[in-house]
Design a protein around this motif. Structure first.
Motif, PDB file in Angstrom:
ATOM      1  N   ARG A   1      -6.122   7.015   0.192  1.00  0.00           N
ATOM      2  CA  ARG A   1      -6.920   5.713   1.338  1.00  0.00           C
ATOM      3  C   ARG A   1      -8.258   7.066   1.965  1.00  0.00           C
ATOM      4  O   ARG A   1      -9.057   6.079   2.451  1.00  0.00           O
TER       5      ARG A   1
ATOM      6  N   LEU B   1      -1.893   5.616  -5.593  1.00  0.00           N
ATOM      7  CA  LEU B   1      -2.402   4.087  -4.504  1.00  0.00           C
ATOM      8  C   LEU B   1      -0.759   3.807  -5.121  1.00  0.00           C
ATOM      9  O   LEU B   1      -0.218   2.953  -4.640  1.00  0.00           O
TER      10      LEU B   1
ATOM     11  N   VAL C   1      -4.694  -2.377   5.178  1.00  0.00           N
ATOM     12  CA  VAL C   1      -4.633  -3.322   3.820  1.00  0.00           C
ATOM     13  C   VAL C   1      -5.554  -4.469   4.551  1.00  0.00           C
ATOM     14  O   VAL C   1      -6.053  -5.075   3.969  1.00  0.00           O
TER      15      VAL C   1
ATOM     16  N   THR D   1      -1.184  -2.870  -2.593  1.00  0.00           N
ATOM     17  CA  THR D   1      -1.672  -1.634  -2.144  1.00  0.00           C
ATOM     18  C   THR D   1      -2.317  -1.836  -3.837  1.00  0.00           C
ATOM     19  O   THR D   1      -3.208  -1.199  -4.256  1.00  0.00           O
TER      20      THR D   1
ATOM     21  N   GLU E   1      -5.341  -2.954  -4.229  1.00  0.00           N
ATOM     22  CA  GLU E   1      -6.734  -2.305  -3.817  1.00  0.00           C
ATOM     23  C   GLU E   1      -6.346  -1.484  -5.487  1.00  0.00           C
ATOM     24  O   GLU E   1      -7.451  -0.869  -5.126  1.00  0.00           O
TER      25      GLU E   1
ATOM     26  N   GLY F   1      -0.114   7.418   0.441  1.00  0.00           N
ATOM     27  CA  GLY F   1      -1.304   6.016   1.016  1.00  0.00           C
ATOM     28  C   GLY F   1      -2.065   7.000   1.446  1.00  0.00           C
ATOM     29  O   GLY F   1      -3.419   6.357   1.080  1.00  0.00           O
TER      30      GLY F   1
ATOM     31  N   SER G   1       2.452   4.951  -4.437  1.00  0.00           N
ATOM     32  CA  SER G   1       2.656   4.470  -2.724  1.00  0.00           C
ATOM     33  C   SER G   1       3.385   3.396  -2.806  1.00  0.00           C
ATOM     34  O   SER G   1       4.558   3.172  -2.482  1.00  0.00           O
ATOM     35  N   ALA G   2       3.062   2.888  -3.617  1.00  0.00           N
ATOM     36  CA  ALA G   2       3.365   0.897  -3.703  1.00  0.00           C
ATOM     37  C   ALA G   2       5.246   0.657  -4.926  1.00  0.00           C
ATOM     38  O   ALA G   2       5.616   0.623  -4.038  1.00  0.00           O
TER      39      ALA G   2
END
Length: 294
Positions: free
Chosen positions: A267, A214, A145, A197, A200, A263, A217-218
């Motif tokens: 990415r 994302l 990040v 995140t 992003e 995550g 994941s967050a």
């Protein structure tokens, strides 16, 4: 607990570590690419040891994987020598490279059936997934990040996650209050990772699947870290909290699949979208038409 922990550890061994290493940029010390390519083969004996009864043979298989994690840990000082960088992002990356070695050593001791430094076998068994996900994956993502944003929140995440991980490890040797302090620092760092995140997701992710990964994941990260903080607080104060088995089933499983796997998948998709598209064929040059006078 073996039925729960073993598959999570195997995900960390076979997918999370090599996928995370492929996402790292910057200088690669000698042996980096060879170690990354050989990683699944080195992880196979360790994965097999998870399903065998505790014995000398299981410990020997686990030792193969432990040696691989130690080789990865040696990449950290080699990378530091090449980068000579004090940036927070590098602190997170170096922590990620070193974290699996703690899991590897714990795996050997647990598979041999011998308590290590006074830790019971159940604690050693949970240390293995912890340092694959809360150690390697969390520190790696905190470093990534920073690649996308170098603001104060990113620097805080890149420093707090490694610091919290090390404090939790130190708390194993001190007392429950020290472990709680580590959990607080780690939770603060992971909260920053969750916020970044989501940023992003808003600014970098173009396709719906990447945005969804994302977001999961967050949001899962926030829930799982609150569960971990609740467990550490209950251990230190005696307040009611989930048992170790239920903490592994909720915090551990969510952190592994919801945070780390989603995550890293997101990415990897972001990294693929950054690569320029190269045409497979080169079109012939266009020459201006020459007029022939009558």
């Amino acid at each position: 607990m073996t039925v729960l922990v073993a598959p999570i550890v195997m995900i960390g061994m076979f997918w999370v570590v090599p996928t995370g290493l492929a996402l790292l940029d910057g200088p690669r010390p000698p042996g980096w690419d060879a170690l990354r390519r050989a990683w699944p083969y080195l992880a196979a004996p360790g994965a097999l040891s998870l399903w065998l009864p505790r014995s000398t043979g299981a410990a020997a298989l686990a030792a193969v994987y432990a040696l691989a994690t130690l080789a990865l840990a040696l990449q950290a000082p080699a990378r530091l020598f090449l980068t000579r960088s004090p940036r927070p992002r590098e602190a997170a990356v170096l922590t990620a490279l070193a974290a699996p070695s703690v899991a590897g050593v714990a795996l050997v001791a647990e598979r041999a059936g011998h308590p290590l430094f006074g830790f019971e076998l159940d604690i050693l068994a949970l240390t293995v997934p912890h340092f694959h996900f809360a150690g390697f994956a969390a520190a790696l993502v905190a470093g990534l990040v920073c690649r996308a944003s170098d603001g104060p929140a990113a620097r805080c995440a890149a420093l707090s996650v490694p610091a919290g991980t090390l404090l939790v490890l130190a708390g194993y040797f001190v007392d429950d209050w020290a472990e709680l302090a580590g959990a607080v620092v780690l939770t603060a760092g992971m909260a920053a990772v969750a916020v970044l995140t989501l940023r992003e997701r808003r600014e970098l992710a173009a396709d719906p699947l990447t945005r969804a990964l994302l977001a999961v994941s967050a949001l899962v990260l926030v829930v799982t870290m609150l569960l971990a903080l609740s467990w550490a607080l209950g251990e230190a104060t005696g307040l009611p909290h989930l048992s170790l088995t239920w903490t592994a089933a909720t915090h551990g499983l969510g952190n592994a699949l919801g945070f780390a796997v989603c995550g890293l998948l997101a990415r990897r998709r972001l990294r693929a979208a950054e690569l320029p598209a190269h045409p497979t064929t080169t079109p012939p040059p266009v020459h201006p038409r020459t007029e022939i006078p009558a």
